[in-house]
Design a protein around this motif. Structure first.
Motif, PDB file in Angstrom:
ATOM      1  N   LYS A 347       0.829  -1.205   0.000  1.00 55.15           N
ATOM      2  CA  LYS A 347       0.000   0.000   0.000  1.00 55.15           C
ATOM      3  C   LYS A 347       0.866   1.258   0.000  1.00 55.15           C
ATOM      4  O   LYS A 347       0.551   2.237  -0.685  1.00 55.15           O
ATOM      5  CB  LYS A 347      -0.929  -0.004   1.207  1.00 55.15           C
ATOM      6  CG  LYS A 347      -1.966  -1.119   1.189  1.00 55.15           C
ATOM      7  CD  LYS A 347      -2.792  -1.126   2.468  1.00 55.15           C
ATOM      8  CE  LYS A 347      -3.793  -2.260   2.473  1.00 55.15           C
ATOM      9  NZ  LYS A 347      -4.559  -2.337   3.746  1.00 55.15           N
ATOM     10  N   ARG A 348       1.959   1.231   0.760  1.00 58.88           N
ATOM     11  CA  ARG A 348       2.817   2.410   0.820  1.00 58.88           C
ATOM     12  C   ARG A 348       3.457   2.690  -0.534  1.00 58.88           C
ATOM     13  O   ARG A 348       3.598   3.848  -0.946  1.00 58.88           O
ATOM     14  CB  ARG A 348       3.891   2.242   1.901  1.00 58.88           C
ATOM     15  CG  ARG A 348       3.329   2.129   3.320  1.00 58.88           C
ATOM     16  CD  ARG A 348       4.376   2.426   4.382  1.00 58.88           C
ATOM     17  NE  ARG A 348       5.585   1.636   4.257  1.00 58.88           N
ATOM     18  CZ  ARG A 348       5.750   0.413   4.751  1.00 58.88           C
ATOM     19  NH1 ARG A 348       4.756  -0.174   5.406  1.00 58.88           N
ATOM     20  NH2 ARG A 348       6.896  -0.224   4.621  1.00 58.88           N
ATOM     21  N   ALA A 349       3.844   1.637  -1.252  1.00 61.22           N
ATOM     22  CA  ALA A 349       4.456   1.823  -2.568  1.00 61.22           C
ATOM     23  C   ALA A 349       3.474   2.447  -3.545  1.00 61.22           C
ATOM     24  O   ALA A 349       3.820   3.366  -4.294  1.00 61.22           O
ATOM     25  CB  ALA A 349       4.960   0.486  -3.110  1.00 61.22           C
ATOM     26  N   PHE A 350       2.238   1.964  -3.546  1.00 62.96           N
ATOM     27  CA  PHE A 350       1.243   2.517  -4.465  1.00 62.96           C
ATOM     28  C   PHE A 350       0.842   3.931  -4.066  1.00 62.96           C
ATOM     29  O   PHE A 350       0.475   4.735  -4.931  1.00 62.96           O
ATOM     30  CB  PHE A 350       0.021   1.598  -4.538  1.00 62.96           C
ATOM     31  CG  PHE A 350       0.187   0.460  -5.505  1.00 62.96           C
ATOM     32  CD1 PHE A 350      -0.371   0.517  -6.770  1.00 62.96           C
ATOM     33  CD2 PHE A 350       0.919  -0.670  -5.150  1.00 62.96           C
ATOM     34  CE1 PHE A 350      -0.217  -0.525  -7.677  1.00 62.96           C
ATOM     35  CE2 PHE A 350       1.092  -1.726  -6.039  1.00 62.96           C
ATOM     36  CZ  PHE A 350       0.523  -1.654  -7.307  1.00 62.96           C
ATOM     37  N   ASP A 351       0.914   4.244  -2.789  1.00 69.40           N
ATOM     38  CA  ASP A 351       0.624   5.609  -2.343  1.00 69.40           C
ATOM     39  C   ASP A 351       1.756   6.575  -2.661  1.00 69.40           C
ATOM     40  O   ASP A 351       1.545   7.789  -2.718  1.00 69.40           O
ATOM     41  CB  ASP A 351       0.366   5.636  -0.831  1.00 69.40           C
ATOM     42  CG  ASP A 351      -1.118   5.546  -0.489  1.00 69.40           C
ATOM     43  OD1 ASP A 351      -1.949   5.622  -1.412  1.00 69.40           O
ATOM     44  OD2 ASP A 351      -1.437   5.382   0.706  1.00 69.40           O
ATOM     45  N   ALA A 352       2.962   6.041  -2.859  1.00 73.43           N
ATOM     46  CA  ALA A 352       4.137   6.900  -3.048  1.00 73.43           C
ATOM     47  C   ALA A 352       4.603   6.979  -4.498  1.00 73.43           C
ATOM     48  O   ALA A 352       5.524   7.744  -4.788  1.00 73.43           O
ATOM     49  CB  ALA A 352       5.297   6.397  -2.178  1.00 73.43           C
TER      50      ALA A 352
END
Length: 506
Positions: A347-352
């Protein structure tokens, strides 16, 4: 609000030689807009769609020249998009490319306004971000479609008198006739329906007090017919959105970058001339095939540049971007308990992910589970990602393709996270499809597959691949003319001398 025609029993408008006139209260039945259609805009975004995709705008969004458009209270990222609007003259259902233009009655200017503050809320539908009152001004004059060629139209836009957009239909990825024919496959285009045909590069943010003008013309046609300038003034809204009724506008630096067109324009970063993937290099890589690029890498001793075993979810699509890496490790119950839930690395990768980046996922070549689905695909689209490459599977496969996000993967699989993988880390060196990928590596994918290019080699590799394409095209002409390939492919000294003499290259 736009036109006043009369139709005969066959749905053919009478008196078509007379220009339509503005009649308050009249509205089109449908307004259909295309997401991405100009090569200049696609190259900015780092992804070129293989087929057109669309969204609807409400008829209540129609406006006229001389009107105003409101930037709602509490928002900051209202953007203009100068576009060519097609107005259907006769009903079209399952029409051919050859017949499509016969169903277009008029051509005019439009401004496909959008509010980036609401893009994430809409999850790709654009209902609120592009559906506001006055967000589709049209006019002021209407060009008879019979008097112009669909491949010889021009659209320009000015903000406060400064030219911001200038492109022609020669720069379209999908011809205007294709849009009409394609849409008519799915539903009847009725007289008065409007098709917004996309915007070229140059769209940006406008603020209260700004005056936007859009003009569509056919400068090479007899009489140089023109829509005249469609004028819209931005005003500040005073009524805020009610949090009790729905989601509120929200922006971040990515939305600011996308709305303004670049981090520099948004005031988020100083201009840089040493970017690993400049707009010019991105455009070259979009043109160069992966087969040619990989051949140039091999000449330089790079043989491990292929992400093997992955195919595109949208046939014919091409992606170019810098790698944002995500690593999955093999499933283990205790590790999934500590790393699999909550705001995990996936999730953090897709948010960033940033505009123009490609999320590259290490799934150890295991296609027996999904490594992303439709929700994460929507998030990647909202963030401006150029695509996703994974050596694992994709769940919600058809929905992800419908969203329009280019994904190269091992195929579809219905399993959710937690069957074979634990999302472990991102922005680290990974292995994907048998090759190493580092954050910032340049990724290029097309129908032949996906390759990884070290940033330091990208410019030279792109230039040489494009030069080789010219040479290969000349060789193909000689083979087609009946010459044997021996000595011609590759060229010996005799053929090389002939090639240089005929093409003026050396």
């Amino acid at each position: 609000m736009i036109y006043d025609f009369e139709y005969d029993a066959q749905g053919v408008p009478d008196e078509r030689e007379e220009a339509p006139v503005t009649v308050p209260g009249e509205r089109p039945g449908k307004i259909i807009a295309i997401h991405l259609s100009y090569a200049s805009r696609a190259d900015q975004r780092g992804r070129r769609p293989a087929a057109p995709s669309y969204f609807f705008k409400p008829a209540s969004s129609v406006g006229v020249t001389g009107g105003s458009v409101e930037r709602p209270a509490g928002t900051e990222l209202l953007a203009f998009e100068g576009e060519i609007a097609l107005i259907i003259g006769t009903a079209a259902r399952r029409v051919t490319l050859a017949d499509a233009w016969d169903h277009v009655g008029w051509v005019t200017a439009s401004n496909d306004l959008g509010l980036y503050d609401l893009r994430a809320n809409d999850r790709g539908s654009n209902v609120r971000s592009k559906g506001g009152d006055g967000y589709t001004p049209l006019g002021p004059e209407f060009i008879d479609a019979r008097s112009v060629a669909p491949d010889a139209l021009r659209v320009r836009a000015w903000v406060n008198g400064e030219l911001r957009q200038d492109d022609t239909t020669a720069g379209l990825i999908f011809p205007l006739t294709q849009l009409v024919a394609d849409l008519s496959q799915h539903f009847t285009l009725e007289p008065g329906d409007v098709i917004l045909t996309g915007t070229p590069a140059g769209s940006s943010v406008i603020v209260p007090g700004d005056v936007v003008e859009v003009e569509v013309d056919a400068p090479d046609a007899p009489g140089a017919p023109t829509s005249g300038r469609l004028v819209t003034t931005v005003v500040q809204g005073e009524v805020p959105f009610d949090a009790e009724l729905g989601s509120l506008p929200a922006v971040d630096d990515l939305q600011r970058t996308e709305a303004w067109g670049s981090p520099e324009e948004a005031g988020l970063a100083p201009p840089s001339d040493d970017s690993a993937l400049s707009p010019e290099l991105r455009a070259k890589l979009m043109e160069a095939p992966t087969a040619g690029l990989s051949a140039q890498l091999r000449k330089r001793g790079h043989h491990s540049c292929f992400i093997d075993g992955v195919k595109a979810n949208i046939a014919g699509t091409k992606i170019v971007g810098t790698a944002k890496t995500l690593r999955f490790v093999p499933f283990r119950e205790d590790l999934f308990t500590t790393h699999g839930g909550g705001y995990n690395a996936q999730k953090r990768a897709f948010d960033a992910v940033n505009e123009g980046e490609i999320i590259v996922i290490e799934a150890r070549g295991d296609a027996s589970t999904g490594t992303l689905g439709d929700i994460l695909a929507l998030r990647a689209m909202a963030r401006g990602a150029a695509g996703v490459v994974t050596d694992g599977g994709v769940r919600d496969f058809d929905a992800v393709a419908e969203i329009g996000l280019p994904v190269f993967s091992k195929g579809a699989h219905p399993s959710v996270l937690g069957r074979k993988h634990v999302p472990w880390d991102f922005d680290v060196t990974i292995a994907c499809g048998g090759t190493s990928v580092q954050p910032g590596d340049i990724i290029v994918g097309d129908s032949d597959g996906v390759i990884v290019i070290p940033p330091s080699l990208a410019e030279q590799v792109a230039d040489d691949a494009l030069a080789q394409e010219v040479e290969d095209a000349w060789i193909a002409e000689q083979v087609a003319a009946g010459n044997p390939v021996d000595g011609l492919f590759p060229m010996n000294a005799e053929w090389r001398a002939r090639y240089e003499a005929e093409t003026g290259t050396r």
